[in-house]
Design a protein around this motif. Structure first.
Motif, PDB file in Angstrom:
ATOM      1  N   ARG A 252       0.832  -1.203   0.000  1.00 16.98           N
ATOM      2  CA  ARG A 252       0.000   0.000   0.000  1.00 16.98           C
ATOM      3  C   ARG A 252       0.868   1.256   0.000  1.00 16.98           C
ATOM      4  NH1 ARG A 252      -5.454  -0.399   2.346  1.00 16.98           N
ATOM      5  NH2 ARG A 252      -6.066  -2.593   2.402  1.00 16.98           N
ATOM      6  N   PRO A 253       0.398   2.346  -0.603  1.00 16.83           N
ATOM      7  CA  PRO A 253       1.164   3.602  -0.609  1.00 16.83           C
ATOM      8  C   PRO A 253       0.895   4.414   0.662  1.00 16.83           C
ATOM      9  CG  PRO A 253      -0.766   3.821  -2.011  1.00 16.83           C
ATOM     10  CD  PRO A 253      -0.786   2.408  -1.488  1.00 16.83           C
ATOM     11  N   TYR A 254       1.651   4.199   1.696  1.00 15.82           N
ATOM     12  CA  TYR A 254       1.433   4.866   2.979  1.00 15.82           C
ATOM     13  C   TYR A 254       1.997   6.288   2.958  1.00 15.82           C
ATOM     14  CZ  TYR A 254       0.348   0.140   4.475  1.00 15.82           C
ATOM     15  OH  TYR A 254      -0.217  -1.104   4.587  1.00 15.82           O
ATOM     16  N   THR A 255       1.294   7.216   3.565  1.00 16.71           N
ATOM     17  CA  THR A 255       1.717   8.622   3.562  1.00 16.71           C
ATOM     18  C   THR A 255       2.199   9.107   4.925  1.00 16.71           C
ATOM     19  OG1 THR A 255      -0.559   9.345   3.999  1.00 16.71           O
ATOM     20  CG2 THR A 255       0.127   9.165   1.687  1.00 16.71           C
ATOM     21  N   ASP A 256       2.182   8.270   5.937  1.00 16.08           N
ATOM     22  CA  ASP A 256       2.540   8.709   7.290  1.00 16.08           C
ATOM     23  C   ASP A 256       3.899   8.190   7.748  1.00 16.08           C
ATOM     24  OD1 ASP A 256       1.468   6.078   7.281  1.00 16.08           O
ATOM     25  OD2 ASP A 256       1.177   6.186   9.461  1.00 16.08           O
ATOM     26  N   LEU A 257       4.604   7.468   6.881  1.00 14.43           N
ATOM     27  CA  LEU A 257       5.799   6.767   7.354  1.00 14.43           C
ATOM     28  C   LEU A 257       7.097   7.534   7.108  1.00 14.43           C
ATOM     29  CD1 LEU A 257       4.915   3.097   6.294  1.00 14.43           C
ATOM     30  CD2 LEU A 257       4.694   4.170   8.554  1.00 14.43           C
ATOM     31  N   ALA A 258       7.211   8.242   5.997  1.00 11.97           N
ATOM     32  CA  ALA A 258       8.494   8.881   5.658  1.00 11.97           C
ATOM     33  C   ALA A 258       8.911   9.902   6.712  1.00 11.97           C
ATOM     34  CB  ALA A 258       8.407   9.540   4.288  1.00 11.97           C
ATOM     35  N   LYS A 259       7.953  10.614   7.283  1.00 12.26           N
ATOM     36  CA  LYS A 259       8.297  11.634   8.281  1.00 12.26           C
ATOM     37  C   LYS A 259       8.792  11.014   9.581  1.00 12.26           C
ATOM     38  CE  LYS A 259       3.466  11.977   9.789  1.00 12.26           C
ATOM     39  NZ  LYS A 259       2.267  12.854   9.820  1.00 12.26           N
ATOM     40  N   ARG A 260       8.703   9.695   9.696  1.00  8.25           N
ATOM     41  CA  ARG A 260       9.180   9.023  10.904  1.00  8.25           C
ATOM     42  C   ARG A 260      10.658   8.665  10.830  1.00  8.25           C
ATOM     43  NH1 ARG A 260       5.166   7.994  14.308  1.00  8.25           N
ATOM     44  NH2 ARG A 260       6.421   6.514  15.506  1.00  8.25           N
ATOM     45  N   CYS A 261      11.291   9.009   9.708  1.00  7.65           N
ATOM     46  CA  CYS A 261      12.754   8.903   9.616  1.00  7.65           C
ATOM     47  C   CYS A 261      13.231  10.066   8.750  1.00  7.65           C
ATOM     48  CB  CYS A 261      13.177   7.565   9.011  1.00  7.65           C
ATOM     49  SG  CYS A 261      14.984   7.350   8.961  1.00  7.65           S
ATOM     50  N   LYS A 262      13.630  11.139   9.383  1.00  7.20           N
ATOM     51  CA  LYS A 262      14.031  12.322   8.628  1.00  7.20           C
ATOM     52  C   LYS A 262      15.362  12.869   9.140  1.00  7.20           C
ATOM     53  CE  LYS A 262      10.906  15.218  11.411  1.00  7.20           C
ATOM     54  NZ  LYS A 262       9.711  16.099  11.352  1.00  7.20           N
ATOM     55  N   GLY A 263      16.091  13.435   8.207  1.00 13.37           N
ATOM     56  CA  GLY A 263      17.362  14.058   8.563  1.00 13.37           C
ATOM     57  C   GLY A 263      18.468  13.086   8.886  1.00 13.37           C
ATOM     58  N   LEU A 264      18.396  11.857   8.365  1.00 17.56           N
ATOM     59  CA  LEU A 264      19.454  10.876   8.625  1.00 17.56           C
ATOM     60  C   LEU A 264      20.683  11.195   7.779  1.00 17.56           C
ATOM     61  CD1 LEU A 264      20.365   8.140   9.870  1.00 17.56           C
ATOM     62  CD2 LEU A 264      19.367   7.027   7.858  1.00 17.56           C
ATOM     63  N   ARG A 265      21.849  11.114   8.384  1.00 18.38           N
ATOM     64  CA  ARG A 265      23.106  11.369   7.683  1.00 18.38           C
ATOM     65  C   ARG A 265      23.995  10.133   7.787  1.00 18.38           C
ATOM     66  NH1 ARG A 265      21.502  15.796  10.415  1.00 18.38           N
ATOM     67  NH2 ARG A 265      22.550  15.076  12.302  1.00 18.38           N
ATOM     68  N   ILE A 266      24.346   9.586   6.625  1.00 19.61           N
ATOM     69  CA  ILE A 266      25.247   8.431   6.554  1.00 19.61           C
ATOM     70  C   ILE A 266      26.447   8.880   5.733  1.00 19.61           C
ATOM     71  CG2 ILE A 266      25.482   6.022   5.844  1.00 19.61           C
ATOM     72  CD1 ILE A 266      22.439   5.766   6.066  1.00 19.61           C
ATOM     73  N   HIS A 267      27.535   9.244   6.404  1.00 15.15           N
ATOM     74  CA  HIS A 267      28.664   9.907   5.760  1.00 15.15           C
ATOM     75  C   HIS A 267      29.976   9.175   6.020  1.00 15.15           C
ATOM     76  CE1 HIS A 267      26.791  14.260   5.608  1.00 15.15           C
ATOM     77  NE2 HIS A 267      25.989  13.339   5.114  1.00 15.15           N
ATOM     78  N   ASP A 268      30.780   9.014   4.980  1.00 20.13           N
ATOM     79  CA  ASP A 268      32.196   8.642   5.116  1.00 20.13           C
ATOM     80  C   ASP A 268      32.406   7.300   5.815  1.00 20.13           C
ATOM     81  OD1 ASP A 268      33.551  11.194   4.083  1.00 20.13           O
ATOM     82  OD2 ASP A 268      32.249  11.990   5.649  1.00 20.13           O
ATOM     83  N   ASN A 269      31.545   6.354   5.561  1.00 16.94           N
ATOM     84  CA  ASN A 269      31.687   5.022   6.139  1.00 16.94           C
ATOM     85  C   ASN A 269      32.296   4.059   5.125  1.00 16.94           C
ATOM     86  OD1 ASN A 269      30.103   5.487   8.762  1.00 16.94           O
ATOM     87  ND2 ASN A 269      28.654   6.151   7.187  1.00 16.94           N
ATOM     88  N   HIS A 270      32.918   3.003   5.625  1.00 18.94           N
ATOM     89  CA  HIS A 270      33.453   1.948   4.763  1.00 18.94           C
ATOM     90  C   HIS A 270      32.683   0.671   5.055  1.00 18.94           C
ATOM     91  CE1 HIS A 270      36.085  -1.082   3.025  1.00 18.94           C
ATOM     92  NE2 HIS A 270      36.643  -0.112   2.323  1.00 18.94           N
ATOM     93  N   ILE A 271      31.996   0.141   4.038  1.00 18.33           N
ATOM     94  CA  ILE A 271      31.110  -1.006   4.206  1.00 18.33           C
ATOM     95  C   ILE A 271      31.543  -2.107   3.254  1.00 18.33           C
ATOM     96  CG2 ILE A 271      28.719  -1.802   4.116  1.00 18.33           C
ATOM     97  CD1 ILE A 271      27.876   1.133   4.506  1.00 18.33           C
ATOM     98  N   SER A 272      31.835  -3.288   3.795  1.00 15.00           N
ATOM     99  CA  SER A 272      32.290  -4.399   2.956  1.00 15.00           C
ATOM    100  C   SER A 272      31.731  -5.718   3.477  1.00 15.00           C
ATOM    101  CB  SER A 272      33.824  -4.459   2.925  1.00 15.00           C
ATOM    102  OG  SER A 272      34.348  -4.655   4.227  1.00 15.00           O
ATOM    103  N   ARG A 273      31.598  -6.669   2.562  1.00 13.34           N
ATOM    104  CA  ARG A 273      31.179  -8.047   2.879  1.00 13.34           C
ATOM    105  C   ARG A 273      29.874  -8.081   3.671  1.00 13.34           C
ATOM    106  NH1 ARG A 273      34.374 -11.859   5.473  1.00 13.34           N
ATOM    107  NH2 ARG A 273      34.991 -10.302   7.006  1.00 13.34           N
ATOM    108  N   VAL A 274      28.822  -7.484   3.084  1.00  8.29           N
ATOM    109  CA  VAL A 274      27.491  -7.589   3.681  1.00  8.29           C
ATOM    110  C   VAL A 274      26.778  -8.802   3.098  1.00  8.29           C
ATOM    111  CG1 VAL A 274      27.387  -5.097   3.996  1.00  8.29           C
ATOM    112  CG2 VAL A 274      26.396  -6.123   1.933  1.00  8.29           C
ATOM    113  N   GLY A 275      25.593  -9.105   3.629  1.00  9.72           N
ATOM    114  CA  GLY A 275      24.819 -10.222   3.100  1.00  9.72           C
ATOM    115  C   GLY A 275      25.514 -11.562   3.205  1.00  9.72           C
TER     116      GLY A 275
END
Length: 526
Positions: A348-371
């Protein structure tokens, strides 16, 4: 006057210094947190300037997670900081991950023969005699401390199915499975194993898995704001779900709790062609954040974790992950925002969920071997989010997609938007599964941008059943993005994380290297 001002500034400086609580190896992080909480409760003067819980180098074994509640919240001028010392490891850890032993095939995967949705069976080539004789010792009625699992390749996801019985018919063998995964695997239409596909049938492997459970969570921040976690290593958690319920997913590592295909009157008001219904649950995470503002992880290490490493689950604002390392993660490294988990139906296209995660900053990280456990997991997976910044991260070695933003498969305005994916380096993705992208998006996200990223060509996944893998994949109904100045490199011999690259090797990503699936009218390519 000058003397009086100097004395006043010194006095203010002394008042603003944070109080320290020292934790030594063998000591209790829970006790340290309780001490900080008591200072807050009693409005102790030691709270002025903040409280530092300083974790000395060593290993801190957890039998239960460390919980931070609203009473543990700091303030902008008096934060709560949990930190290790520079150039030394303070390790918050649990159990070693469950062990798997691949039985057959010994290396790689084998192609299926048949997938029967009515009988709920999978037919495979009969294993060699020496393998076949050992399989029965791992079935449910055996006394062994291990169980037999089949891992099934399903284009953009995998399923982990606990084997109930095997029946040999000459060169072919029929396999049945335990519940609830048997029902979920055969009733839900997407994704399912492909038989007679474009590039060959779907693949599988048989393996044993330890039956013992272990701790899954190390740190739970629920309602605590103005918390800073710095220079802490989180290590060794388990993922218990497959041992008890198997693992049948929709996408991105999200397990199904119920699902079926609409058999009559297909379509719903928001999607005329919708044929499937699905309810999902959120994968467990080693570190989770909910109902919180201004939570920061900086210079931390997340490694050898059984499922998701770090998850911003619900109701978060202005949180940050910066300059941290993620390696050897069973599921997704960084997850954020709602994915319309149960009790909501996911499409379903929910309209109340996006505002529940706002202003997140994911910067300058090193990510390897996930999954490492669930190949359908990703490096960075954001669902319903707005005003997110995913910038200058290095992502490498992903079995599926690298950086994913958006959810809902909808052209409607749901509140997602103003998301920035900029300056990231993504390489060695789609190593196992296709329908993937180095950068992958879903749905309408007005005012968003994909800019100045360097993305390698997709890996030649040996068991993929189609050719749908792209540098940038604008999947179902993606809209609202400006895609500008993203580059790729043609060489197959890329250094991990793309390493150092001669600029002359790079070229702009061509339009045919950007996949799209019913894109919106407001996409802009520059």
């Amino acid at each position: 006057m000058k003397y009086r001002l100097t004395v006043l500034l010194l006095f203010v400086s002394l008042l603003s210094q944070a109080a320290d609580i020292i934790v030594e190896p063998g000591g209790s992080l829970h006790d340290a947190l309780r001490q900080a909480r008591e200072w807050r409760r009693t409005d102790d003067s030691r709270c002025i300037g903040g409280i530092n819980i300083i974790v000395k180098p060593g290993r801190y074994y957890m039998s239960e997670p460390l919980f931070l509640r609203p009473e543990d919240s700091g303030t902008a001028s008096s934060p709560l900081t949990i930190r290790g010392e520079e150039d030394a490891e303070a390790i918050i850890c649990g159990d070693p991950r469950q062990q798997h032993t691949q039985l057959w095939p010994r290396k790689g995967m084998e192609r299926m023969i048949g997938f029967d949705t009515e009988k709920r069976t999978i037919t495979i080539p009969t294993p060699p005699k020496e393998i076949l004789s050992s399989l029965t010792s791992y079935l449910p009625n055996s006394a062994t401390p291990k169980l037999l699992e089949m891992v099934v390749h399903q284009r953009w996801a995998i399923a982990i199915l606990r084997v109930k019985a095997i029946t040999v018919h000459g060169d072919s063998t029929v396999v049945t499975f335990l519940e609830p995964e048997s029902r979920l695997e055969f009733e839900h239409p997407w994704p399912q194993p492909v038989i007679g596909g474009e590039k060959g049938n779907s693949s599988f492997l048989l393996r044993t898995s330890e039956k013992s459970d272990g701790i899954e969570q190390l740190l739970v921040i629920d309602g605590a704001s103005h918390v800073y976690v710095r220079n802490i290593t989180f290590e060794n958690t388990c993922w218990n779900r497959p041992l008890h319920r198997g693992h049948v997913t929709l996408q991105g590592g999200f397990p199904l709790v119920d699902a079926y295909k609409l058999k009559e009157h297909e379509g719903l008001p928001w999607d005329e062609g919708l044929e499937n219904q699905a309810w999902i649950e959120r994968p467990v995470s080693a570190v989770s954040v909910s109902h919180a503002k201004n939570v920061v992880f900086c210079d931390c290490t997340f490694r050898q974790l059984g499922c998701t490493a770090l998850d911003f689950v619900d109701d978060t604002e202005n949180c940050t992950v910066r300059s941290s390392t993620f390696d050897g993660i069973g599921g997704t490294a960084i997850m954020a925002g709602s994915f319309a988990e149960s009790p909501r139906e996911v499409h379903r296209p929910y309209t109340d969920l996006a505002k529940r995660c706002k202003g997140l900053r994911i910067h300058d990280n090193h990510i390897s071997r996930v999954g490492q456990e669930d190949w359908g997991a990703v490096a960075i997976g954001c669902g319903y989010v707005c005003n997110a910044e995913i910038m200058y991260n290095t992502v490498t070695d992903c079995p599926y997609s690298g950086i994913c933003v958006g959810w809902g498969w909808t052209p409607h305005d749901t509140g997602m938007g103003q998301n920035v994916i900029e300056g990231n380096r993504v390489s060695h993705y789609a190593t196992c599964l296709y329908d993937a992208g180095g950068i992958y998006t879903l749905s309408n996200q007005p005012g968003s941008v994909i800019r100045d990223n360097i993305i390698s060509q997709p890996s030649p996944a040996p068991y993929a059943t189609n050719d749908r893998a792209f540098c940038i994949y604008l999947d179902a109904r993606t809209d609202g993005y400006t895609v500008i100045n993203n580059k790729t490199i043609d060489s197959d011999a890329l250094p991990p994380g793309l390493g150092s690259i001669d600029d002359q090797q790079l070229r702009l990503i061509r339009r045919d290297e950007i996949g799209d699936n019913h894109p919106g009218a407001s996409l802009v390519f520059q």
